[in-house]
Enzyme design. Structure first.
Site, PDB file in Angstrom:
ATOM      1  N   ASP A 234       0.799  -1.142  -0.217  1.00 21.08           N
ATOM      2  CA  ASP A 234      -0.085   0.025  -0.182  1.00 21.08           C
ATOM      3  C   ASP A 234       0.517   1.245   0.285  1.00 21.08           C
ATOM      4  O   ASP A 234       2.019   0.895   0.932  1.00 21.08           O
ATOM      5  CB  ASP A 234      -0.939   0.375   1.365  1.00 21.08           C
ATOM      6  CG  ASP A 234      -2.073   1.012   1.276  1.00 21.08           C
ATOM      7  OD1 ASP A 234      -2.040   1.988   2.438  1.00 21.08           O
ATOM      8  OD2 ASP A 234      -2.689   1.627   0.084  1.00 21.08           O
ATOM      9  N   HIS A 235       0.666   2.429  -0.908  1.00 25.51           N
ATOM     10  CA  HIS A 235       1.465   3.500  -0.479  1.00 25.51           C
ATOM     11  C   HIS A 235       2.607   3.060  -0.856  1.00 25.51           C
ATOM     12  O   HIS A 235       3.114   3.890  -0.257  1.00 25.51           O
ATOM     13  CB  HIS A 235       0.802   4.335   0.512  1.00 25.51           C
ATOM     14  CG  HIS A 235      -0.330   4.559   0.175  1.00 25.51           C
ATOM     15  ND1 HIS A 235      -0.792   6.334  -0.210  1.00 25.51           N
ATOM     16  CD2 HIS A 235      -2.095   4.687   0.773  1.00 25.51           C
ATOM     17  CE1 HIS A 235      -1.857   6.498  -0.109  1.00 25.51           C
ATOM     18  NE2 HIS A 235      -2.584   5.465   0.510  1.00 25.51           N
TER      19      HIS A 235
ATOM     20  N   ASP B  49       1.874   4.556  -5.559  1.00 22.13           N
ATOM     21  CA  ASP B  49       1.717   5.754  -5.038  1.00 22.13           C
ATOM     22  C   ASP B  49       2.190   7.382  -5.824  1.00 22.13           C
ATOM     23  O   ASP B  49       3.343   7.474  -5.201  1.00 22.13           O
ATOM     24  CB  ASP B  49       1.795   6.263  -4.281  1.00 22.13           C
ATOM     25  CG  ASP B  49       0.946   7.687  -3.367  1.00 22.13           C
ATOM     26  OD1 ASP B  49       0.408   7.554  -2.252  1.00 22.13           O
ATOM     27  OD2 ASP B  49       0.652   8.201  -3.945  1.00 22.13           O
TER      28      ASP B  49
ATOM     29  N   HIS C 143      -7.053  10.519   4.610  1.00 18.98           N
ATOM     30  CA  HIS C 143      -6.512   9.842   5.714  1.00 18.98           C
ATOM     31  C   HIS C 143      -6.685   9.985   6.698  1.00 18.98           C
ATOM     32  O   HIS C 143      -6.142  11.227   6.837  1.00 18.98           O
ATOM     33  CB  HIS C 143      -5.051   9.975   4.594  1.00 18.98           C
ATOM     34  CG  HIS C 143      -4.644   9.217   3.638  1.00 18.98           C
ATOM     35  ND1 HIS C 143      -4.468   9.216   2.634  1.00 18.98           N
ATOM     36  CD2 HIS C 143      -4.719   7.907   3.576  1.00 18.98           C
ATOM     37  CE1 HIS C 143      -4.477   8.535   1.598  1.00 18.98           C
ATOM     38  NE2 HIS C 143      -4.629   7.168   2.657  1.00 18.98           N
TER      39      HIS C 143
ATOM     40  N   HIS D 297      -9.172   5.804  -0.882  1.00 25.23           N
ATOM     41  CA  HIS D 297      -8.783   5.447   0.644  1.00 25.23           C
ATOM     42  C   HIS D 297      -8.893   6.964   1.537  1.00 25.23           C
ATOM     43  O   HIS D 297     -10.484   7.942   1.465  1.00 25.23           O
ATOM     44  CB  HIS D 297      -7.121   6.402  -0.136  1.00 25.23           C
ATOM     45  CG  HIS D 297      -6.435   5.281  -1.187  1.00 25.23           C
ATOM     46  ND1 HIS D 297      -5.243   4.846  -0.374  1.00 25.23           N
ATOM     47  CD2 HIS D 297      -7.000   4.983  -1.895  1.00 25.23           C
ATOM     48  CE1 HIS D 297      -4.777   3.914  -1.071  1.00 25.23           C
ATOM     49  NE2 HIS D 297      -5.793   3.943  -2.350  1.00 25.23           N
ATOM     50  N   GLY D 298      -8.724   6.858   2.578  1.00 20.18           N
ATOM     51  CA  GLY D 298      -9.229   7.150   3.778  1.00 20.18           C
ATOM     52  C   GLY D 298     -10.072   6.819   4.520  1.00 20.18           C
ATOM     53  O   GLY D 298     -10.486   8.176   4.651  1.00 20.18           O
TER      54      GLY D 298
ATOM     55  N   ASN E   7     -10.569   0.997   1.270  1.00 17.15           N
ATOM     56  CA  ASN E   7      -9.513   1.209   2.324  1.00 17.15           C
ATOM     57  C   ASN E   7      -9.832   1.820   3.981  1.00 17.15           C
ATOM     58  O   ASN E   7      -9.834   3.093   4.053  1.00 17.15           O
ATOM     59  CB  ASN E   7      -7.782   2.041   1.938  1.00 17.15           C
ATOM     60  CG  ASN E   7      -7.596   1.278   0.313  1.00 17.15           C
ATOM     61  OD1 ASN E   7      -8.214   0.763  -0.114  1.00 17.15           O
ATOM     62  ND2 ASN E   7      -6.256   1.966  -0.228  1.00 17.15           N
TER      63      ASN E   7
ATOM     64  N   THR F  57      -7.140   3.572  10.019  1.00 18.81           N
ATOM     65  CA  THR F  57      -7.253   4.416  11.404  1.00 18.81           C
ATOM     66  C   THR F  57      -8.247   3.570  11.882  1.00 18.81           C
ATOM     67  O   THR F  57      -7.926   3.309  13.314  1.00 18.81           O
ATOM     68  CB  THR F  57      -6.816   5.925  10.733  1.00 18.81           C
ATOM     69  OG1 THR F  57      -5.943   6.555  10.204  1.00 18.81           O
ATOM     70  CG2 THR F  57      -7.425   6.579  11.912  1.00 18.81           C
TER      71      THR F  57
HETATM   72  O1  G3H Z   1      -4.840   2.949   2.847  1.00 18.44           O
HETATM   73  C1  G3H Z   1      -4.659   3.151   3.527  1.00 18.44           C
HETATM   74  C2  G3H Z   1      -6.104   3.799   3.818  1.00 18.44           C
HETATM   75  O2  G3H Z   1      -5.553   4.838   2.623  1.00 18.44           O
HETATM   76  C3  G3H Z   1      -5.317   4.120   5.115  1.00 18.44           C
HETATM   77  O3  G3H Z   1      -6.454   5.776   4.814  1.00 18.44           O
HETATM   78  O4  G3H Z   1      -5.966   4.983   7.853  1.00 18.44           O
HETATM   79  O5  G3H Z   1      -7.513   7.091   6.874  1.00 18.44           O
HETATM   80  O6  G3H Z   1      -8.101   4.425   7.172  1.00 18.44           O
HETATM   81  P1  G3H Z   1      -7.694   5.835   6.747  1.00 18.44           P
HETATM   82 ZN    ZN Z   2      -4.392   5.524   1.621  1.00 19.51          ZN
END
Ligand code: G3H
Ligand code: ZN
Length: 281
Positions: A83-84, A105, A177, A205-206, A227, A230
C-alpha cells in the site's frame, strides 16, 4: 488456500456492484484478526502493508512473510497488497515476496512523471502476474493536502488509466486519510461519474473517516475497493486501553493484544459485510 489476485476479485465485485474491504496490517495480530474476519464472513479481504508500516518494522520481509503465511494457511480468499509504495525497489521486493498486488503511489510526482513511472511499474508487475493500483490526484491527509477540496476529474482519470494500464485507480472524492471521526461527506455524484468513465475498479482511500451509510452509498455509486486503517487501529487501541485500565498489574502482552485482536476481528467482519452490501437494503 492460495492468495488471490486483486484484479480478479475487484472486477468481479465491480460487475456485481459490491465492495471489497482492504484493511491495513501493521502488527501480526492485525493479519490474524483480518483473516479471521474473512473466514467468518466468507468474503475476500485485501491485507495491505503500507510503506509507512515497512519503515516502522525496518524492512518488508518479516511482516510480509508472516502475513502471507497466515493468509495461505487460512481458507479465506486473501490478497496480499503493498500500500502507498513510492519506492520502485520496494515494489520489486514485494513482487519477489509473493505479493499479489501493489499500489504504486506516484501522486506526489508531477503528472507526466506519475504516468511514465506508473506505466513502467505496471508493465513489470503485470509480467510477474501482479495487479497494480495507482493514484491520480493526491487523496487528502498526506503531506497536508486538504482533501475536502481535492476532487478527481473523470476525464483525467480515464486518460490516466488508458496511459498506464493499471488494474485499479484511487480517486479523490471527499475522503481524507487518518480521520479518527467518521464525518466525511463523499461526492457520490462524482463517484458515479468517474465509474462511468473509468473501466477499472475504483478505490476509496481514507475510508476511516466515512460513516457506514456513506460507505454503502459509495459502493452503490461505483466504488469497489474500500481502504480502512485508522478506524481499525482505533478499535484495537480502545480494546487494549480498556483491558489495561481494568488490569493495571497485567504485564503479559498476549493478554491485552488478544483483546485488541478480537475487537478488530469483530469490526472487520462487520465492515466486510457492510462493504459487500450484505444485508444492506
Ligand atoms: O491506504 C490506506 C487507507 O487509505 C487508510 O486510510 O487510515 O484513513 O482509513 P485511513
Ligand atoms: Zn490510502
Amino acid at each position: 488456500m492460495t492468495l488471490v489476485r486483486l484484479d480478479e476479485v475487484l472486477q468481479d465485485a465491480r460487475q456485481t456492484r459490491r465492495g471489497v474491504g482492504a484493511f491495513n496490517v501493521i502488527q501480526v495480530e492485525h493479519a490474524e484478526a483480518l483473516v479471521a474476519a474473512a473466514e467468518r464472513t466468507d468474503l475476500p479481504v485485501v491485507l495491505q502493508i503500507s510503506e509507512n508500516a515497512v519503515r516502522y518494522h525496518g524492512s518488508l520481509a518479516p511482516i510480509a512473510l508472516a502475513t502471507r503465511t497466515i493468509a495461505e494457511r487460512s481458507n479465506a480468499s486473501c490478497i496480499l497488497h503493498l500500500d502507498h509504495a513510492t519506492s520502485e525497489p520496494l515494489v520489486d521486493e514485494a513482487v519477489a515476496l509473493g505479493f499479489t498486488s501493489v499500489m504504486f503511489d506516484g501522486s506526489r510526482l508531477d503528472d507526466e512523471a506519475n504516468r511514465s513511472v506508473t506505466r513502467a511499474v505496471t508493465q513489470r508487475c503485470h509480467a510477474a502476474g501482479v495487479s497494480v493500483e495507482a493514484e491520480l490526484g493526491e487523496v487528502g491527509g498526506k503531506d497536508g493536502v486538504h482533501a475536502p477540496g481535492v476532487r478527481t476529474d473523470p476525464d483525467a482519470a480515464a486518460k490516466f488509466v488508458a496511459d498506464t494500464q493499471v488494474d485499479a485507480l484511487a480517486v479523490a472524492v471527499g475522503s481524507s486519510h487518518a480521520m479518527t471521526r467518521r464525518t466525511a461527506k463523499l461526492d457520490l455524484n462524482l463517484v458515479a461519474a468517474i465509474r462511468d468513465r473509468v473501466p477499472v475498479p475504483l478505490v476509496l482511500h481514507g475510508s476511516s473517516g466515512v460513516p457506514d451509510d456513506q460507505l454503502a452509498a459509495a459502493v452503490r455509486s461505483g466504488m469497489t475497493k474500500i481502504n480502512i486503517a485508522t478506524h481499525l487501529n482505533k478499535v484495537f487501541t480502545d480494546a487494549v486501553r480498556e483491558h489495561l485500565a481494568g488490569h493495571p498489574d497485567n504485564v503479559d502482552t498476549r493478554k491485552y493484544f488478544a483483546h485488541g485482536r478480537s475487537a478488530v476481528t469483530e469490526e472487520a467482519a462487520r465492515l466486510l459485510e457492510l462493504i459487500a452490501l450484505r444485508g444492506v437494503a
